[in-house]
Every structure is written in structure tokens, then in C-alpha cells.
Design an enzyme around this catalytic site. Structure first.
Site, PDB file in Angstrom:
ATOM      1  N   HIS A 186       0.808  -1.230   0.000  1.00 47.83           N
ATOM      2  CA  HIS A 186       0.000   0.000   0.000  1.00 47.83           C
ATOM      3  C   HIS A 186       0.844   1.285   0.000  1.00 47.83           C
ATOM      4  O   HIS A 186       0.565   2.226   0.763  1.00 47.83           O
ATOM      5  CB  HIS A 186      -0.949   0.007   1.200  1.00 47.83           C
TER       6      HIS A 186
ATOM      7  N   HIS B  83      -9.387   2.284   0.784  1.00 43.94           N
ATOM      8  CA  HIS B  83      -9.319   1.188   1.746  1.00 43.94           C
ATOM      9  C   HIS B  83     -10.373   1.286   2.847  1.00 43.94           C
ATOM     10  O   HIS B  83     -10.097   0.942   4.009  1.00 43.94           O
ATOM     11  CB  HIS B  83      -7.913   1.109   2.341  1.00 43.94           C
TER      12      HIS B  83
ATOM     13  N   GLU C  97     -11.404  -3.780  -2.256  1.00 46.70           N
ATOM     14  CA  GLU C  97     -10.510  -2.783  -2.851  1.00 46.70           C
ATOM     15  C   GLU C  97     -10.385  -3.052  -4.340  1.00 46.70           C
ATOM     16  O   GLU C  97      -9.842  -4.080  -4.750  1.00 46.70           O
ATOM     17  CB  GLU C  97      -9.139  -2.872  -2.184  1.00 46.70           C
TER      18      GLU C  97
END
Ligand code: BGC
Length: 363
Positions: free
Chosen positions: A109, A183, A321
Site C-alpha cells: 500500500h 481502503h 478494494e
């Protein structure tokens, strides 16, 4: 639309929070730090608004070290690369790049200072039937080890029909991988509902990408049929989450990328639907992306508490996601995530909320 001061980050930046009200009742609060969605209130079957997004009520709860080191990325914009890159390394045009590893041996991420921890510029807007917030950020050349300067715009729009539309755009000065996502964790029960295991999930995918023990795809598209990953018709999330299955075992539940059925590359397609029989809320996820990470909140362990002080335990929320596949920079057979200087990255995801009288549970 209301704007207020939310707090100051440990490095001294002031953070604003925006409260948006959609035409059909939904309400959202989002802040400039991480572009984080703090709350999302949508009606239940009786019309009662409740907050279906996991999050906290103070900036400090998001910026403190204990949160950042365990980072569950509640509500945040994710970049430059959503999901994992194997050992934080990849090559572009023969040059090798090394990124921070922040998840075992891997980059996750966007690394230690991803877009979830940036204070974004924000411009609210009103249109005839919608309201929204445009977030912009420039990631400097080479930031975090990624090539090029990346100029990013993320737009949240509350559209009629209780839809949250998220548009992503980016341009670069050098060829670089980009994979942006959002997220948010949801619990359609609202408030402090403890678990999402009774939610019925349908994912429009016939295959998923199985992973190694560090959650990096092994490069295969594996059919979901006859496995606990078959969500082609509505199935309770908890029904097979304890199944004896190596992939479930590795992740402690679901934490996998699904290969979405695609007709053509750019259109918005239904990716997933989640129904909570208790509240009657249905959430739909439509996207232009080829992949969807379904994460069943496996690593939540009660150490973070909700806006009203209740612990977020394992499976308190789920994330869906939308994305390109994990580790694409190292997987030649996955759709490419490379953005070139003369191109514009564009991606759209729509989260829709409704309360149908009956649910079409067919495939
Ligand atoms: C990942 C999980 C991770 C979570 C929070 C998800 O996208 O797939 O493995 O724990 O994000 O970081």
C-alpha cells in the site's frame, strides 16, 4: 457541505474535515489527511441512517505510532501502489527500483509514507444533483523509491441514488507503476455491529489469484468453482471462512485478489454485492478495474476502538478494494500497471447503497 478543523499532524500540518450530504440521504465525512473517509451514513430498510464505515473520531487516533505500525488503512486513499510488491523491488526499462518493505518482506500500500499519510489539498464542489470533494497531491520525483513525479487527483462524489463515486487520475514524468485504491472497511450493520460474517457476499469473478505464504500471487488464475472462494452467488462471508484450505489458512480468512469478469477494459462493471439481512442494506461495487481485493478484516484484533469506544475485533469489517492485481510490476502475465509520461491514469469505482425489498440471490 461543512468544513471544519480536525487537528494538526505530528509534523505540524493542519487537517480539515468535510461533511457532505448526498441528495438521497447519504452522508459522508472525509478529511485531508490520507483522504480518509471517517464516516459514511446510509439508510437501512426503515430509512434510519447509520455509519457503515469503520474509523475513529480524532486525528490522533490515525497518526499515532501504534496505529501506523499496525496500519489497517481505515478509510484511506492508497498509493502509489495498492497491495503488495514482492520484496519491494521491480524493474522498468532495465532499471531496478527498491521500495520500502513494510509488510514482512514486501512493500504494501505505498510503503511507510503512502498516500494514506499525506495531507491532500481539498476543494469541495456542488453540482446540480451531487456534491463532492476533489483531493490533489503531488508525489515528488523518486518519492519512496518510485520513479518520476506523480500528480494525483482523487474525487469523491455523492451522487443521486446514494452512490459514492470515486474517480482517480494521475500523470507522471517517468514510466512508473501506479495502482490506486480506497481502503474503507464496511460493516453494513452500522454503528458498533461486531462482525461481518453473516453478510451475504457475491463477487462477479470466476477466478482468483492464489498467493504464497507472504500473500504475493504465485502467478496463477485459479477457478473459484468448488472452493471457499466461490462467491458467484450470494453466500455468507463466514460460511467457509474456517474451511480447511491452504489459501484461507495463509491469510487467516479472505485476503485475495479476484479476477473480475470483463467485457471491455474501460466500462464500469459490477464487481461485488454485499447484503446484510439484519439491516436490509445492500452495497454494490462497480469498477473499471480488472481486480478486487476481498479482505475480511482478518488482522483486526480488538486493539483499535470505534468512534464510540467498542473494540474492532477480527472480522469487524470487510474491505473490497478495486485495483490491478497485486505484484503486477513483477508478473508479466498480469495486466500492466505501468503509467507512461504521455498517458493519464484513470480509474473509477462506485459504491452504491440501497435497501431492496427482496434480494435476487441467483448467479
Ligand atoms: C491487505 C491485507 C492487509 C490490509 C490492511 C489489505 O488490502 O490485503 O493483507 O492486512 O490491507 O493493511
Amino acid at each position: 457541505m461543512e468544513q471544519s478543523h480536525f487537528g494538526v499532524t505530528p509534523s505540524g500540518d493542519s487537517v480539515a474535515v468535510f461533511a457532505l450530504q448526498g441528495a438521497d440521504g447519504m452522508q459522508m465525512e472525509a478529511m485531508t489527511y490520507g483522504g480518509i473517509i471517517l464516516s459514511l451514513e446510509v439508510p437501512d430498510g426503515e430509512g434510519a441512517l447509520e455509519d457503515v464505515a469503520l474509523g475513529f473520531d480524532s486525528l490522533a487516533a490515525y497518526t499515532r505510532d501504534a496505529y501506523r505500525s499496525a496500519n489497517p488503512y481505515f478509510g484511506a486513499v492508497i498509493g502509489r501502489y495498492g497491495n503488495r510488491i514482492d520484496e519491494g523491488r521491480f524493474s522498468v526499462n532495465g532499471d531496478t527500483y527498491t521500495l520500502a518493505t513494510n509488510n514482512g518482506p514486501n512493500h504494501l500500500h505505498g510503503g511507510r509514507e503512502g498516500f494514506d499519510q499525506v495531507v491532500w489539498n481539498a476543494e469541495p464542489f456542488h453540482r446540480a444533483d451531487s456534491v463532492g470533494l476533489t483531493l490533489t497531491h503531488t508525489s515528488p520525483d523518486g518519492h519512496g523509491g518510485y520513479p518520476g513525479r506523480l500528480d494525483v487527483t482523487v474525487t469523491y462524489t455523492l451522487a443521486p441514488g446514494n452512490e459514492l463515486v470515486i474517480d482517480y487520475e494521475a500523470t507522471t514524468t517517468e514510466t512508473t507503476p501506479v495502482n490506486l485504491t480506497q481502503h474503507s472497511y464496511f460493516n453494513l450493520g452500522g454503528g458498533d455491529s461486531e462482525s461481518i460474517l453473516d453478510h451475504r457476499l457475491k463477487i462477479h469473478a470466476e477466478a482468483y489469484t492464489p498467493v504464497d505464504s507472504t500473500l504475493i500471487p504465485i502467478g496463477e488464475y485459479r477457478p473459484v468453482q468448488d472452493t471457499p472462494f466461490d462467491f458467484t452467488s450470494f453466500t455468507p462471508i463466514g460460511e467457509r471462512i474456517g474451511a480447511e484450505n491452504r489459501q484461507i489458512g495463509i491469510a487467516g480468512g479472505y485476503d485475495h485478489n479476484f479476477v473480475l469478469a470483463r467485457e471491455d477494459s474501460d466500462s464500469l462493471r459490477m464487481a461485488a454485492e454485499v447484503y446484510d439481512p439484519e439491516s436490509g442494506r445492500l452495497m454494490t461495487v462497480r469498477t473499471t478495474e480488472p481486480g478486487l481485493q476481498f479482505y475480511s478484516g482478518n488482522f483486526l484484533d480488538g486493539s483499535f476502538t470505534s468512534k464510540s469506544g467498542a473494540p474492532y475485533r477480527q472480522h469487524a469489517g470487510f474491505a473490497l478494494e478495486t485495483q490491478h492485481f497485486p505484484d503486477s510490476p513483477n508478473q508479466a502475465d498480469f495486466p500492466s500497471t505501468l503509467l507512461r509520461p504521455n498517458e493519464t491514469y484513470r480509474s473509477r469505482t462506485v459504491y452504491g447503497f440501497s435497501t431492496p425489498d427482496s434480494l435476487n440471490t441467483g448467479p
